[in-house]
Scaffold this motif. Structure first.
Motif, PDB file in Angstrom:
ATOM      1  N   GLU A  78      46.922  28.764  -4.179  1.00  0.00           N
ATOM      2  CA  GLU A  78      47.362  28.604  -3.806  1.00  0.00           C
ATOM      3  C   GLU A  78      48.718  29.490  -4.955  1.00  0.00           C
ATOM      4  N   GLY A  79      48.175  30.143  -6.063  1.00  0.00           N
ATOM      5  CA  GLY A  79      49.008  30.978  -6.799  1.00  0.00           C
ATOM      6  C   GLY A  79      49.819  29.985  -8.150  1.00  0.00           C
ATOM      7  N   VAL A  80      49.000  29.039  -8.675  1.00  0.00           N
ATOM      8  CA  VAL A  80      50.035  28.204  -9.514  1.00  0.00           C
ATOM      9  C   VAL A  80      48.856  28.333 -10.657  1.00  0.00           C
ATOM     10  N   GLN A  81      50.218  29.079 -12.053  1.00  0.00           N
ATOM     11  CA  GLN A  81      49.663  29.001 -13.214  1.00  0.00           C
ATOM     12  C   GLN A  81      50.156  27.351 -14.064  1.00  0.00           C
ATOM     13  N   LEU A  82      48.430  27.522 -14.488  1.00  0.00           N
ATOM     14  CA  LEU A  82      48.503  26.070 -15.023  1.00  0.00           C
ATOM     15  C   LEU A  82      48.644  26.222 -16.508  1.00  0.00           C
ATOM     16  N   ARG A  83      49.479  25.102 -17.321  1.00  0.00           N
ATOM     17  CA  ARG A  83      49.297  25.404 -18.698  1.00  0.00           C
ATOM     18  C   ARG A  83      49.331  24.037 -19.546  1.00  0.00           C
ATOM     19  N   PHE A  84      48.730  23.707 -20.268  1.00  0.00           N
ATOM     20  CA  PHE A  84      48.968  22.373 -20.745  1.00  0.00           C
ATOM     21  C   PHE A  84      49.455  22.895 -22.359  1.00  0.00           C
ATOM     22  N   ILE A  85      50.402  22.034 -22.325  1.00  0.00           N
ATOM     23  CA  ILE A  85      50.808  22.320 -23.960  1.00  0.00           C
ATOM     24  C   ILE A  85      51.022  20.861 -24.185  1.00  0.00           C
ATOM     25  N   GLY A  86      51.082  20.896 -25.802  1.00  0.00           N
ATOM     26  CA  GLY A  86      50.697  19.806 -26.999  1.00  0.00           C
ATOM     27  C   GLY A  86      48.883  20.241 -28.322  1.00  0.00           C
ATOM     28  N   SER A  87      49.026  19.512 -28.356  1.00  0.00           N
ATOM     29  CA  SER A  87      48.662  19.125 -29.636  1.00  0.00           C
ATOM     30  C   SER A  87      46.808  19.042 -29.157  1.00  0.00           C
ATOM     31  N   ARG A  88      45.666  20.145 -29.248  1.00  0.00           N
ATOM     32  CA  ARG A  88      44.531  20.074 -28.600  1.00  0.00           C
ATOM     33  C   ARG A  88      44.251  19.085 -29.653  1.00  0.00           C
ATOM     34  N   GLU A  89      44.413  19.379 -30.903  1.00  0.00           N
ATOM     35  CA  GLU A  89      43.506  18.651 -31.787  1.00  0.00           C
ATOM     36  C   GLU A  89      42.476  17.699 -31.749  1.00  0.00           C
ATOM     37  N   ALA A  90      43.234  16.314 -31.412  1.00  0.00           N
ATOM     38  CA  ALA A  90      42.882  15.317 -30.774  1.00  0.00           C
ATOM     39  C   ALA A  90      42.017  15.152 -29.891  1.00  0.00           C
ATOM     40  N   LEU A  91      42.093  15.858 -29.188  1.00  0.00           N
ATOM     41  CA  LEU A  91      41.250  15.679 -27.586  1.00  0.00           C
ATOM     42  C   LEU A  91      39.573  16.562 -28.272  1.00  0.00           C
ATOM     43  N   SER A  92      39.256  15.580 -26.907  1.00  0.00           N
ATOM     44  CA  SER A  92      37.345  15.480 -26.804  1.00  0.00           C
ATOM     45  C   SER A  92      36.752  17.165 -26.629  1.00  0.00           C
ATOM     46  N   GLU A  93      35.644  17.539 -27.164  1.00  0.00           N
ATOM     47  CA  GLU A  93      35.268  19.054 -26.259  1.00  0.00           C
ATOM     48  C   GLU A  93      35.624  18.777 -25.354  1.00  0.00           C
ATOM     49  N   LYS A  94      35.542  18.097 -24.203  1.00  0.00           N
ATOM     50  CA  LYS A  94      35.250  18.040 -22.662  1.00  0.00           C
ATOM     51  C   LYS A  94      36.798  17.784 -21.826  1.00  0.00           C
ATOM     52  N   VAL A  95      37.805  17.616 -22.759  1.00  0.00           N
ATOM     53  CA  VAL A  95      38.712  17.951 -22.209  1.00  0.00           C
ATOM     54  C   VAL A  95      39.850  19.467 -22.908  1.00  0.00           C
ATOM     55  N   ARG A  96      39.263  19.524 -23.787  1.00  0.00           N
ATOM     56  CA  ARG A  96      39.879  20.990 -24.409  1.00  0.00           C
ATOM     57  C   ARG A  96      39.034  22.119 -23.561  1.00  0.00           C
ATOM     58  N   SER A  97      37.505  21.666 -23.452  1.00  0.00           N
ATOM     59  CA  SER A  97      37.168  22.677 -22.049  1.00  0.00           C
ATOM     60  C   SER A  97      37.502  22.878 -20.666  1.00  0.00           C
ATOM     61  N   GLY A  98      37.817  21.854 -20.221  1.00  0.00           N
ATOM     62  CA  GLY A  98      38.429  21.882 -19.391  1.00  0.00           C
ATOM     63  C   GLY A  98      40.188  22.439 -19.404  1.00  0.00           C
TER      64      GLY A  98
END
Ligand code: IPE
Ligand code: MG
Length: 231
Positions: free
Chosen positions: A79-99
């Protein structure tokens, strides 16, 4: 996107069911925004302060994010959506980060709409990380230089900020970028915030006069007639 927990509790469901319904509401709102010509939507999905919720709710929110990305990203991409995640990734798990990373890489060149998902985000964090980046580069800290290194540098400031769920505060959302945003507060719980509710917000926005510090006459001279009366 406030009100998921109350939406679920009202139905005698676990809070996490409200968060799942919140994802459905977000999908609907992104599509409605595309149809209405909105070019950037920024949502607050998980705040720096949300870590202090019960551990099972925090891990439930992480799981919903990973699951929703796996299920929805290819459709959003089409549908042409550009997704961006905004915020600190340091505390996120590897699974979340790679997603998050995978979704961003896949959708990076899409131009129909930008969907910024603030996740492990706080407005104060953003200003502090921007200042730290400038300090590390030994660059002067000015409004312009900060704006360049803030996490939403790829977007203009928001025109309209909608808070659902009846609360009337910003709760550390877009503190810098909200300077001249029009604020709109909806009593609707986020899972109930549908196209009709969006149109009500856009209608109200259309009637606001945005002056950016100027006088009403400077902004729209035509609203005063020759007799000087305000029409
Ligand atoms: C969603 O709503 C916000 C998130 C952290 C995902 P809430 O979880 O704050 O819902 P209420 O305010 O308890 O109803
Ligand atoms: Mg809440």
């Amino acid at each position: 996107m406030d009100g998921n927990g109350r939406w679920a509790t009202k139905r005698h469901l676990p809070r996490i069911a409200g968060h799942k319904q919140g994802v459905e509401s977000l999908k609907r709102l992104v599509r409605a925004s595309v149809q209405r010509g909105v070019s950037v939507v920024t949502v607050f999905a998980f705040s720096s302060e949300n870590w202090s919720r019960p551990a099972d709710e925090v891990s439930g929110l992480m799981d919903i994010l990973v699951f929703a990305l796996g299920r929805e990203v290819s459709q959003l991409h089409q549908e042409g959506v550009q997704l961006r995640f905004i915020g600190s990734r340091e505390a996120l798990s590897e699974k979340v980060r790679s997603g998050l990373h995978g979704a961003e890489v896949l959708t990076a060149t899409n131009t129909r709409i930008v969907l910024n998902v603030c996740f492990n985000y706080g407005g104060r964090w953003d200003v502090a990380q921007a200042a730290a980046r400038l300090a590390a580069l030994q660059e002067p800290i000015t409004e312009a230089s900060l704006t360049r290194v803030l996490s939403l540098a790829h977007c203009p400031d928001p025109d309209l900020i909608i808070r659902t769920g009846g609360e009337k505060r910003l709760s550390n959302f877009l503190l810098w970028q909200a300077a001249y945003a029009e604020l709109y507060f909806s009593e609707a719980l986020w899972p109930d915030f549908d196209e009709v509710a969006l149109d009500e917000a856009l209608q109200e926005y259309a009637h606001r006069q945005r002056r950016f510090g100027k006088t009403p006459d400077q902004v729209s001279p035509s609203h005063q007639s020759a007799d000087g009366a305000d029409h």
